[in-house]
Design a protein around this motif. Structure first.
Motif, PDB file in Angstrom:
ATOM      1  N   PRO A 191      -8.315  24.117  -1.733  1.00  0.00           N
ATOM      2  CA  PRO A 191      -8.019  24.439  -3.120  1.00  0.00           C
ATOM      3  C   PRO A 191      -6.590  24.116  -3.543  1.00  0.00           C
ATOM      4  O   PRO A 191      -6.130  24.555  -4.582  1.00  0.00           O
ATOM      5  N   TYR A 192      -5.876  23.318  -2.760  1.00  0.00           N
ATOM      6  CA  TYR A 192      -4.469  23.082  -3.044  1.00  0.00           C
ATOM      7  C   TYR A 192      -4.235  22.085  -4.158  1.00  0.00           C
ATOM      8  O   TYR A 192      -3.145  21.975  -4.676  1.00  0.00           O
ATOM      9  N   ARG A 193      -5.225  21.322  -4.513  1.00  0.00           N
ATOM     10  CA  ARG A 193      -5.124  20.341  -5.605  1.00  0.00           C
ATOM     11  C   ARG A 193      -3.975  19.360  -5.400  1.00  0.00           C
ATOM     12  O   ARG A 193      -3.246  19.036  -6.312  1.00  0.00           O
ATOM     13  N   PHE A 194      -3.816  18.932  -4.182  1.00  0.00           N
ATOM     14  CA  PHE A 194      -2.786  17.955  -3.848  1.00  0.00           C
ATOM     15  C   PHE A 194      -3.066  16.664  -4.591  1.00  0.00           C
ATOM     16  O   PHE A 194      -4.154  16.113  -4.531  1.00  0.00           O
ATOM     17  N   GLU A 195      -2.092  16.167  -5.312  1.00  0.00           N
ATOM     18  CA  GLU A 195      -2.249  14.915  -6.044  1.00  0.00           C
ATOM     19  C   GLU A 195      -1.661  13.781  -5.220  1.00  0.00           C
ATOM     20  O   GLU A 195      -0.484  13.790  -4.889  1.00  0.00           O
ATOM     21  N   ILE A 196      -2.484  12.813  -4.902  1.00  0.00           N
ATOM     22  CA  ILE A 196      -2.026  11.655  -4.154  1.00  0.00           C
ATOM     23  C   ILE A 196      -1.238  10.745  -5.088  1.00  0.00           C
ATOM     24  O   ILE A 196      -1.634  10.514  -6.223  1.00  0.00           O
ATOM     25  N   PHE A 197      -0.113  10.257  -4.617  1.00  0.00           N
ATOM     26  CA  PHE A 197       0.755   9.371  -5.392  1.00  0.00           C
ATOM     27  C   PHE A 197       1.187  10.018  -6.701  1.00  0.00           C
ATOM     28  O   PHE A 197       0.989   9.474  -7.778  1.00  0.00           O
ATOM     29  N   GLN A 198       1.790  11.167  -6.622  1.00  0.00           N
ATOM     30  CA  GLN A 198       2.205  11.891  -7.820  1.00  0.00           C
ATOM     31  C   GLN A 198       3.169  11.085  -8.680  1.00  0.00           C
ATOM     32  O   GLN A 198       3.236  11.289  -9.881  1.00  0.00           O
ATOM     33  N   ASP A 199       3.919  10.174  -8.066  1.00  0.00           N
ATOM     34  CA  ASP A 199       4.915   9.425  -8.827  1.00  0.00           C
ATOM     35  C   ASP A 199       4.350   8.168  -9.491  1.00  0.00           C
ATOM     36  O   ASP A 199       5.063   7.465 -10.177  1.00  0.00           O
ATOM     37  N   LEU A 200       3.067   7.893  -9.316  1.00  0.00           N
ATOM     38  CA  LEU A 200       2.469   6.710  -9.927  1.00  0.00           C
ATOM     39  C   LEU A 200       1.555   7.134 -11.068  1.00  0.00           C
ATOM     40  O   LEU A 200       0.589   7.842 -10.868  1.00  0.00           O
ATOM     41  N   PHE A 201       1.869   6.673 -12.262  1.00  0.00           N
ATOM     42  CA  PHE A 201       1.071   7.050 -13.419  1.00  0.00           C
ATOM     43  C   PHE A 201       0.173   5.913 -13.886  1.00  0.00           C
ATOM     44  O   PHE A 201      -0.751   6.120 -14.632  1.00  0.00           O
ATOM     45  N   ASP A 202       0.455   4.707 -13.461  1.00  0.00           N
ATOM     46  CA  ASP A 202      -0.330   3.552 -13.840  1.00  0.00           C
ATOM     47  C   ASP A 202      -1.540   3.462 -12.907  1.00  0.00           C
ATOM     48  O   ASP A 202      -1.395   3.221 -11.712  1.00  0.00           O
ATOM     49  N   GLU A 203      -2.726   3.659 -13.448  1.00  0.00           N
ATOM     50  CA  GLU A 203      -3.949   3.656 -12.639  1.00  0.00           C
ATOM     51  C   GLU A 203      -4.195   2.311 -11.964  1.00  0.00           C
ATOM     52  O   GLU A 203      -4.702   2.264 -10.844  1.00  0.00           O
ATOM     53  N   ASN A 204      -3.839   1.209 -12.630  1.00  0.00           N
ATOM     54  CA  ASN A 204      -4.013  -0.112 -12.015  1.00  0.00           C
ATOM     55  C   ASN A 204      -3.108  -0.269 -10.806  1.00  0.00           C
ATOM     56  O   ASN A 204      -3.512  -0.796  -9.771  1.00  0.00           O
ATOM     57  N   GLN A 205      -1.872   0.203 -10.936  1.00  0.00           N
ATOM     58  CA  GLN A 205      -0.930   0.145  -9.813  1.00  0.00           C
ATOM     59  C   GLN A 205      -1.426   1.031  -8.675  1.00  0.00           C
ATOM     60  O   GLN A 205      -1.389   0.645  -7.512  1.00  0.00           O
ATOM     61  N   ARG A 206      -1.913   2.191  -9.001  1.00  0.00           N
ATOM     62  CA  ARG A 206      -2.448   3.115  -7.992  1.00  0.00           C
ATOM     63  C   ARG A 206      -3.619   2.463  -7.259  1.00  0.00           C
ATOM     64  O   ARG A 206      -3.716   2.549  -6.042  1.00  0.00           O
ATOM     65  N   LYS A 207      -4.512   1.811  -7.985  1.00  0.00           N
ATOM     66  CA  LYS A 207      -5.671   1.151  -7.374  1.00  0.00           C
ATOM     67  C   LYS A 207      -5.219   0.024  -6.461  1.00  0.00           C
ATOM     68  O   LYS A 207      -5.724  -0.130  -5.352  1.00  0.00           O
ATOM     69  N   ARG A 208      -4.244  -0.791  -6.908  1.00  0.00           N
ATOM     70  CA  ARG A 208      -3.725  -1.868  -6.059  1.00  0.00           C
ATOM     71  C   ARG A 208      -3.191  -1.305  -4.747  1.00  0.00           C
ATOM     72  O   ARG A 208      -3.455  -1.847  -3.676  1.00  0.00           O
ATOM     73  N   ILE A 209      -2.428  -0.233  -4.839  1.00  0.00           N
ATOM     74  CA  ILE A 209      -1.848   0.360  -3.642  1.00  0.00           C
ATOM     75  C   ILE A 209      -2.943   0.910  -2.729  1.00  0.00           C
ATOM     76  O   ILE A 209      -2.895   0.726  -1.518  1.00  0.00           O
ATOM     77  N   ASP A 210      -3.943   1.559  -3.291  1.00  0.00           N
ATOM     78  CA  ASP A 210      -5.062   2.049  -2.481  1.00  0.00           C
ATOM     79  C   ASP A 210      -5.732   0.907  -1.727  1.00  0.00           C
ATOM     80  O   ASP A 210      -6.024   1.018  -0.535  1.00  0.00           O
ATOM     81  N   ILE A 211      -5.974  -0.187  -2.428  1.00  0.00           N
ATOM     82  CA  ILE A 211      -6.658  -1.330  -1.821  1.00  0.00           C
ATOM     83  C   ILE A 211      -5.787  -1.988  -0.755  1.00  0.00           C
ATOM     84  O   ILE A 211      -6.263  -2.310   0.336  1.00  0.00           O
ATOM     85  N   ILE A 212      -4.507  -2.148  -1.020  1.00  0.00           N
ATOM     86  CA  ILE A 212      -3.626  -2.760  -0.018  1.00  0.00           C
ATOM     87  C   ILE A 212      -3.485  -1.849   1.193  1.00  0.00           C
ATOM     88  O   ILE A 212      -3.467  -2.327   2.331  1.00  0.00           O
ATOM     89  N   ASN A 213      -3.425  -0.530   0.983  1.00  0.00           N
ATOM     90  CA  ASN A 213      -3.400   0.388   2.130  1.00  0.00           C
ATOM     91  C   ASN A 213      -4.617   0.153   3.018  1.00  0.00           C
ATOM     92  O   ASN A 213      -4.496   0.059   4.240  1.00  0.00           O
ATOM     93  N   PHE A 214      -5.798   0.074   2.398  1.00  0.00           N
ATOM     94  CA  PHE A 214      -7.017  -0.139   3.179  1.00  0.00           C
ATOM     95  C   PHE A 214      -6.977  -1.498   3.873  1.00  0.00           C
ATOM     96  O   PHE A 214      -7.328  -1.617   5.044  1.00  0.00           O
ATOM     97  N   LEU A 215      -6.550  -2.538   3.157  1.00  0.00           N
ATOM     98  CA  LEU A 215      -6.474  -3.865   3.770  1.00  0.00           C
ATOM     99  C   LEU A 215      -5.493  -3.887   4.939  1.00  0.00           C
ATOM    100  O   LEU A 215      -5.765  -4.520   5.964  1.00  0.00           O
ATOM    101  N   LEU A 216      -4.376  -3.195   4.807  1.00  0.00           N
ATOM    102  CA  LEU A 216      -3.426  -3.137   5.925  1.00  0.00           C
ATOM    103  C   LEU A 216      -4.062  -2.466   7.133  1.00  0.00           C
ATOM    104  O   LEU A 216      -3.749  -2.798   8.284  1.00  0.00           O
ATOM    105  N   TRP A 217      -4.942  -1.516   6.869  1.00  0.00           N
ATOM    106  CA  TRP A 217      -5.655  -0.832   7.947  1.00  0.00           C
ATOM    107  C   TRP A 217      -6.591  -1.788   8.672  1.00  0.00           C
ATOM    108  O   TRP A 217      -6.899  -1.609   9.838  1.00  0.00           O
ATOM    109  N   THR A 218      -7.042  -2.854   7.997  1.00  0.00           N
ATOM    110  CA  THR A 218      -7.956  -3.810   8.606  1.00  0.00           C
ATOM    111  C   THR A 218      -7.213  -4.910   9.364  1.00  0.00           C
ATOM    112  O   THR A 218      -7.823  -5.623  10.149  1.00  0.00           O
ATOM    113  N   VAL A 219      -5.904  -5.071   9.113  1.00  0.00           N
ATOM    114  CA  VAL A 219      -5.123  -6.117   9.779  1.00  0.00           C
ATOM    115  C   VAL A 219      -4.842  -5.679  11.214  1.00  0.00           C
ATOM    116  O   VAL A 219      -4.340  -4.597  11.468  1.00  0.00           O
ATOM    117  N   GLU A 220      -5.187  -6.532  12.133  1.00  0.00           N
ATOM    118  CA  GLU A 220      -4.976  -6.225  13.568  1.00  0.00           C
ATOM    119  C   GLU A 220      -3.645  -6.752  14.042  1.00  0.00           C
ATOM    120  O   GLU A 220      -3.082  -7.654  13.651  1.00  0.00           O
TER     121      GLU A 220
END
Length: 143
Positions: free
Chosen positions: A114-143
């Motif tokens: 119930p803590y309502r933690f907001e991920i990326f509190q400092d990012l207000f641009d949803e497109n920028q947030r989505k790009r970062i989410d996708i790049i985080n996942f892609l970095l996870w796939t890089v060996e």
């Protein structure tokens, strides 16, 4: 994360800039490595960020342990790089990545209730947030 292992292996997107970003992420995250295990918060952060990348925290140095912070100009350069990488992702792959990262964020959010933690509190641009989410996942796939 077992839930995403198969999805992680299904994504076939290779990019030299993404590989360079992964190397930089590993180098920057090593700065967070605690000298001993007395600082449990830092140890937990280091463990988490070396397992699942977070470019907002590690590449853009948005963590209290980084003494040197990037200027707004440097952050803008990185945001341009993130935009460049995402523009190179084929549309079908981008849509699949978007679905996966939305699911990951729902799972992360469910863990914080119930803590309502907001991920990326400092990012207000949803497109920028989505790009970062996708790049985080892609970095996870890089060996």
């Amino acid at each position: 994360m077992e839930k995403y292992a198969g999805k992680r292996n299904e994504i076939n997107f290779k990019n030299a800039k993404l590989t360079d970003l992964k190397i930089q992420h590993l180098e920057n995250s090593s700065i967070l490595a605690p000298e001993d295990n007395t600082n449990l918060k830092l140890l937990a952060d280091y463990t988490y960020y070396t397992f699942y990348p977070n470019i907002n925290t590690i590449i853009l140095k948005n963590h209290s342990s980084f003494k040197d912070k990037y200027s707004d100009e440097e952050k803008q350069k990185y945001n341009q790089l993130f935009l460049e990488i995402t523009k190179q992702i084929p549309t079908e792959t981008y849509i699949e990545l978007s679905k996966i990262t939305d699911e990951i964020n729902r799972d992360k959010f469910a863990l914080t209730v119930p803590y309502r933690f907001e991920i990326f509190q400092d990012l207000f641009d949803e497109n920028q947030r989505k790009r970062i989410d996708i790049i985080n996942f892609l970095l996870w796939t890089v060996e």
